[in-house]
Design an enzyme around this catalytic site. Sequence first.
Site, PDB file in Angstrom:
ATOM      1  N   ASP A 135      25.068 122.201  34.787  1.00  0.00           N
ATOM      2  CA  ASP A 135      24.398 123.415  34.297  1.00  0.00           C
ATOM      3  C   ASP A 135      22.870 123.298  34.268  1.00  0.00           C
ATOM      4  OD1 ASP A 135      24.261 121.636  32.267  1.00  0.00           O
ATOM      5  OD2 ASP A 135      25.014 122.960  30.699  1.00  0.00           O
ATOM      6  N   GLU A 136      22.324 122.382  35.038  1.00  0.00           N
ATOM      7  CA  GLU A 136      20.865 122.274  35.095  1.00  0.00           C
ATOM      8  C   GLU A 136      20.396 122.103  36.545  1.00  0.00           C
ATOM      9  OE1 GLU A 136      19.245 119.830  31.308  1.00  0.00           O
ATOM     10  OE2 GLU A 136      20.990 118.982  32.312  1.00  0.00           O
TER      11      GLU A 136
ATOM     12  N   ASP B 297      18.296 125.919  32.851  1.00  0.00           N
ATOM     13  CA  ASP B 297      19.400 125.398  32.047  1.00  0.00           C
ATOM     14  C   ASP B 297      20.301 126.568  31.674  1.00  0.00           C
ATOM     15  OD1 ASP B 297      19.722 122.886  29.634  1.00  0.00           O
ATOM     16  OD2 ASP B 297      20.924 124.718  29.601  1.00  0.00           O
TER      17      ASP B 297
END
Lengths: 378, 415
Positions: free
Chosen positions: B112-113, B16
Site C-alpha cells: 500500500d505504498e 500511502d
Amino acid sequence: MKIIILKNALVQAIQNVHKAVSSKSTIPVLSGIKMAADESGLRFTATDLEIGIETLVPTLIDDEEIVQVKEAGAIVLSARFFGEIVRKLPGKTVEIEVKQNYLTIIRSGKTEYNLHGLDHEEFPRLPQVAGNQVFSVQSDILKDMIRQTSLAVSSEEIRPVLTGVLFTLKNGNLKFVATDSHRLATRESIVEAPPEMEFTNVIVPGKSLNELGRLLADNDVLVDVVVAENQVLVKMGHTQFYTRLIDGQYPDISRIIPTTFKTGLTVNTKELQGAVERASLVAKESDNNVVRFNIKHDRLEITSASPDAGKMSEPIDEIQVNGDELLIAFNSKFFMDALRVIDSPDLLIEFTGSMSPFLIKLPDNPTYLHLILPVRIY
Amino acid sequence: MTRYGLTDKRQILLVDMNSFYASVEQAQNPGWRGKPVVICGDPERRSGIVLAASREAKAFGIKTVDPVWEVRQKCPQAILVRPRMETYVEVSLRIMEIAKRFTPQVEVFSIDELFLDVTGTEKLWGGPWEVARKFRELVREETGVVCSVGISYNKLAAKVCCDTMAKKAPEGIHEWKAEDIEREMHPLPVRELFGVGSRMEKHFHSRGLVTIGDLANYPLHLLKKRFGVMGEVFHLSANGIDYSPVTPNTFAKDMKGCGHMMTLPRDYESAQEVEVVILELAEEVGRRLRRMQKRGRTINIMCGYKGFMGGFSRQFTMSEATNLTRDLYEAARKLFHQHWNGSPVRSIGVSIDNLVDDTVQQLDLFRDWERERRLAYTLDNLQDRFGKTAVLRATSLTAAGQALQRAGKIGGHYK
C-alpha cells in the site's frame, strides 16, 4: 629423567613432532609433547589422535654425542611453552631434568626454567601397527604424489571419504586418487613391494597427508609405508608418522575417466597458466570463476566475462590441435590448481565435448592425470 | 541540508493508501462504508490477528496485530472480514498502473505504498501538487481507495512527511521543502524517523535524544562509535538527507533472499511431523528461487516453540549454491535437528539468502544435476499451469502436511 641434548637437535625434534600437537583438544595432555629417555636416546611424541608423529634423537650420530641420558624417564610438556622456550635458549646444549610432581627444570647457558609438566602415563600410546603390509618408496616421489593429488580432496564433510586420498596397490604399482566430485587427480608410481602385496580402499585423510608431505625430505632415501586395518604408518629414518584412515567405501572411479577424446590439445604450460590466471581476474567467484576455451583448428582463445567487471580475451597460437573445434567453460580455480603441481614444460589436454570431463596429461609422464568437469552455462 | 551545503532538487512523492485492505473492502461493499470494518485472520485459528482496520474501527482503539478476541471486546459491532489477498494485490497493481501514467519512475515500497519520482514533469503536469491531486482523484475514482501523499526532495523526507503530516492534512497532501525540515520534522518524536523502531528509540531515549532534531544535532562521531555505519545513516536521515534513488521495481534482480514461515495449526510434537512442513517450506523456497532464476547458499531455519516459549533461528552456508528442494530440505532438516530442544513447535520458517544467478552449473562426477534440475523445473511448470495442488509430495497428504491448506492462500492469508 635427566638428559643433556644439543640445542639444534632439540629444536629440530620439536619441529618434527609439533605438527601433530592437538591445537584444540579437550584432553589437556594432547596439547603437550611427550619426551621419553632411555639408552637409545630421547624419543619425542605428539598426537591429536588423528595423526601421530614420533621422532627419536639417538644418543650418537656419526660418533658425535647428541644426547646424554643421565637418568631414564619421561615427561609431557606443553608444546606451546616448550617449543617457544627451546628456540630462544642461549646455550649450545640444553639440560632437562624432571623432579617430583612433574616439575621440569630446563637449563641452558645461564638460563633456568621451571616448567610444570604432565604425567606421561596419561599420554596415549601410538598404535602398534602390525607390519605385514609394507612397501618402500623414495621420499621425494611420495612427496610428489601427495602434492599432486591432495589438492583435489574435498573440504566438505558431507561425504567424508572424499576428504581423503585413495591408496591402492597392485603388482607393485601404487596409485593415489583424490576427488571432490568436480575434479579428480591421480598419480601412480612403481614401488618396492612384495609381489603378492595388494590393497584397495585405503583412504588417508588429505589433511594428514599434507602434514606428512611437510615431513618428507626431498631426497631419494626410501621410506617404509605400513598399511594396517585402520591406520597407516610411514617410517622415515628416525621419524615415524601415523595416521588414522577414513571409514567407508570410496566411490568407483574406474568408469569416470574417459579413454578416448574428440579434441586434443598440446600447449605450453607456462603460457597457458598465465593466460588462465589473467582471465580468472575478471571471472566472478560466485559464478564458479568461469573461464572459457574456444578451440579452433589453429588456435586457442581464452575468454572470461562478468556482468559487473568486464571481459577479457587472449589467444594462444602456438598450439597443436587434433580433432574437433570446441567451446568449453570451466572453473579456472580448478585449472590453476592442477597446473600449479605440474613441472612439465608442455601439457596435453583431451576433451570429449563441452559437457564431459576433460583430462590434463603430461607428455613425458603417463603416471599423472588430472580430470576437470566443465561448467554448464544456461 | 543547508548545514551540509548539499542540494537535492528532486521531487519525490510517497503515496500511502489509508487503511488499505479495509478501504478496498468498503469500496467493494457499499454497505460497510462508514462502519468499523476489521480485516483479520480466522478467529478459529490462533493465527487470527488484525491485518487492517478501517478508520471507523481505529476510532475504537483497534490496531493492526491485535488478536481477534480483543477486537470483539473493544468493539462488538465491528464487521470482521476474512482477508482476500488476491483482491488487494490486484487493487495495488491497479494503483501502480495509475501512478505509471504520471512517471515511469515508480517504486513499489509495500502493498500500500508507492514512491514516485516526478522530477522534470512540471511541464506535463504542472508540478508535484498537481500530480498528487490528480493521482488521488484517479485512485479514488477507479478503485474507491483514499490515499495520502507526502511530497519532498527525497524518499526519506517524503515518507516521514506522509506518515506524520499528509495523513492529517485536510487535502491528504503535504510537502516538505529543504527549509521545512528543521521547523516541521525536527520537533517530531525520534520514533517517527524512518528506520527507528522501538529498540532504536530506547537507545536514543537513553541518550536523551527525544526528537528527530535532538538526533540531528547529536555529534556524529558518537553515533558512529555506538552504532557504526547505521549511526551515520541515522544522522543523515535526521538531517533530512537521503540520496537513495527511486528504483522502478525489478523484483527478481535485486532479491537478496527469500523465505517462508508459518504458524502451525497446532503445536507439532514429533520431529517427523515438523519435517513434513520443513519439506513443504523448502519446496516453496526452491520454487521461488527457480522462478527468479537464482540459487542460494545460506539457509536459515526459524523455529518458535509452544506458547511463545522461545525458539531458535540458525543458519548454515552450504558448499554450493542450490535451488533444488532436496538440498534445501537436507540442509534445513539438519539445522533443525542440531538446534531443536524437543519442545513442541508452534511456528517454523525456512529462508535463503546469499543468492547467485542460476546461469552456471558446475557439473559433478557423482550427481546428475541436469536431470534433477529438469525435474524441478518440470514440476514448477505443472504447478504453474494446473495449480499448486496439481502435483504434491505424498507426505503433504499426511496429517502434518500444510501444503493443501496453504495452496488456497497468499502470504498465509486467504486469497
